[in-house]
Design a protein around this motif. Sequence first.
Motif, PDB file in Angstrom:
ATOM      1  N   SER A  26      -7.348  -7.181  44.133  1.00  0.00           N
ATOM      2  CA  SER A  26      -8.755  -7.154  44.351  1.00  0.00           C
ATOM      3  C   SER A  26      -8.940  -7.113  45.969  1.00  0.00           C
ATOM      4  CB  SER A  26      -9.192  -8.549  43.813  1.00  0.00           C
ATOM      5  OG  SER A  26      -8.604  -9.447  44.523  1.00  0.00           O
ATOM      6  N   VAL A  72     -15.396  -2.827  42.397  1.00  0.00           N
ATOM      7  CA  VAL A  72     -16.090  -3.576  41.674  1.00  0.00           C
ATOM      8  C   VAL A  72     -15.130  -4.453  40.757  1.00  0.00           C
ATOM      9  CG1 VAL A  72     -17.908  -3.821  39.880  1.00  0.00           C
ATOM     10  CG2 VAL A  72     -18.014  -1.974  41.826  1.00  0.00           C
ATOM     11  N   ILE A  73     -14.961  -5.669  40.755  1.00  0.00           N
ATOM     12  CA  ILE A  73     -13.961  -6.310  39.869  1.00  0.00           C
ATOM     13  C   ILE A  73     -14.701  -7.235  38.845  1.00  0.00           C
ATOM     14  CG2 ILE A  73     -12.358  -8.469  40.082  1.00  0.00           C
ATOM     15  CD1 ILE A  73     -12.275  -7.607  43.162  1.00  0.00           C
ATOM     16  N   ASP A  74     -14.294  -6.695  37.645  1.00  0.00           N
ATOM     17  CA  ASP A  74     -14.732  -7.400  36.366  1.00  0.00           C
ATOM     18  C   ASP A  74     -13.681  -8.333  35.745  1.00  0.00           C
ATOM     19  OD1 ASP A  74     -15.665  -8.047  33.689  1.00  0.00           O
ATOM     20  OD2 ASP A  74     -16.096  -6.016  33.181  1.00  0.00           O
ATOM     21  N   SER A  75     -13.511  -9.584  36.447  1.00  0.00           N
ATOM     22  CA  SER A  75     -12.461 -10.417  36.004  1.00  0.00           C
ATOM     23  C   SER A  75     -12.443 -10.750  34.752  1.00  0.00           C
ATOM     24  CB  SER A  75     -12.543 -11.734  37.040  1.00  0.00           C
ATOM     25  OG  SER A  75     -12.461 -11.439  38.250  1.00  0.00           O
ATOM     26  N   GLU A  76     -13.616 -11.182  34.093  1.00  0.00           N
ATOM     27  CA  GLU A  76     -13.873 -11.536  32.525  1.00  0.00           C
ATOM     28  C   GLU A  76     -13.209 -10.526  31.769  1.00  0.00           C
ATOM     29  OE1 GLU A  76     -17.311 -12.015  29.678  1.00  0.00           O
ATOM     30  OE2 GLU A  76     -17.673 -12.800  31.757  1.00  0.00           O
ATOM     31  N   ASN A  77     -13.116  -9.114  32.127  1.00  0.00           N
ATOM     32  CA  ASN A  77     -12.761  -8.179  31.055  1.00  0.00           C
ATOM     33  C   ASN A  77     -11.396  -7.844  31.781  1.00  0.00           C
ATOM     34  OD1 ASN A  77     -14.780  -8.069  29.092  1.00  0.00           O
ATOM     35  ND2 ASN A  77     -16.320  -7.130  30.508  1.00  0.00           N
ATOM     36  N   ILE A  79     -10.727  -5.788  34.510  1.00  0.00           N
ATOM     37  CA  ILE A  79     -10.924  -4.420  35.001  1.00  0.00           C
ATOM     38  C   ILE A  79     -11.333  -4.428  36.710  1.00  0.00           C
ATOM     39  CG2 ILE A  79     -11.999  -2.261  34.713  1.00  0.00           C
ATOM     40  CD1 ILE A  79     -12.482  -3.077  31.741  1.00  0.00           C
ATOM     41  N   ILE A  80     -10.706  -3.301  37.068  1.00  0.00           N
ATOM     42  CA  ILE A  80     -10.986  -3.309  38.713  1.00  0.00           C
ATOM     43  C   ILE A  80     -11.318  -1.929  38.742  1.00  0.00           C
ATOM     44  CG2 ILE A  80     -10.321  -3.104  41.033  1.00  0.00           C
ATOM     45  CD1 ILE A  80      -8.452  -5.408  40.654  1.00  0.00           C
ATOM     46  N   HIS A  81     -12.643  -1.498  38.982  1.00  0.00           N
ATOM     47  CA  HIS A  81     -13.150  -0.250  38.989  1.00  0.00           C
ATOM     48  C   HIS A  81     -13.353   0.206  40.702  1.00  0.00           C
ATOM     49  CE1 HIS A  81     -14.788   0.254  35.132  1.00  0.00           C
ATOM     50  NE2 HIS A  81     -15.076  -1.222  35.204  1.00  0.00           N
ATOM     51  N   LYS A 109      -9.823   3.408  37.733  1.00  0.00           N
ATOM     52  CA  LYS A 109     -10.086   2.215  36.923  1.00  0.00           C
ATOM     53  C   LYS A 109      -8.669   1.733  36.643  1.00  0.00           C
ATOM     54  CE  LYS A 109     -11.333   2.221  32.592  1.00  0.00           C
ATOM     55  NZ  LYS A 109     -12.173   2.531  31.452  1.00  0.00           N
TER      56      LYS A 109
END
Length: 187
Positions: A26, A72-77, A79-81, A109
Motif C-alpha cells: 500500500s 486506490v486501496i480497497d482493503s475490504e475486498n 484489491i489495490i488499483h 490491479k
Amino acid sequence: MIKLQGATKREFHFPAEPGIAIRFFSDFQRIAIFLPHITVATVYTPNALRMHYRSVEMGAYTINLFADVQSVIDSENGIIHILPLKGKTPVPSEATLNTSSCYGDFASKAIFMDAGDESFIEYHLKLGAQLPRPRGLRMMPGRVVNRIAKSISEGRVREIADGFMVNALAAFPHWLAEQQANQQVQT
C-alpha cells in the motif's frame, strides 16, 4: 504515430497473509521503485505520482512515457488499483532523431487472496501510449514500425511485471524486519 500498448497478468505467492501483504504494497511511493524501466518523476501525494517509463529500443531509440497515477486501496475486498490521476497537465509529445516522448497510460490491479500463511496475488498490468515517431524511423512503413512496437511493448510489460514480483519478494523480509523492530520499540 507509434502505438505502444502492452498488458499482462501474473500470479504469484507472497509470504504473508493478505492483511500484511496489502500493508506492504500500500505504500505506493516505496513500491514504485520495484518496477523495472519505471522511475518516479513527481510525487504529488504519497499515493499520487507521475511515473516515467524509459527504455532504449533497437539499441538506438529512447522511449519516454509519462503517466500520472494514483493508488486506490480497497482493503475490504483485498484489491489495490493503480489508476489514472485526473487534472494534471500532460507532458507534451515530442520526437527527435532518436527519441520519442509523450504522455500515456499506466494501470495495474493486484488482487490479494488468502492462501493460509501466505497470499496468492493476481496482478494485472497495462501500459500504453501514442508516441510521435522519431525522425530516424520516418522512412520505415507505419505497419512495420507498429508491429515492432507491439512486440517490444508486450515484452517490456512482461519484464516490468516479472521484475516487480522479484523485487517485491526480495524487499519484503527487510520491510517485515523493520515493522517488527518498530513494534518492539513502541512496546
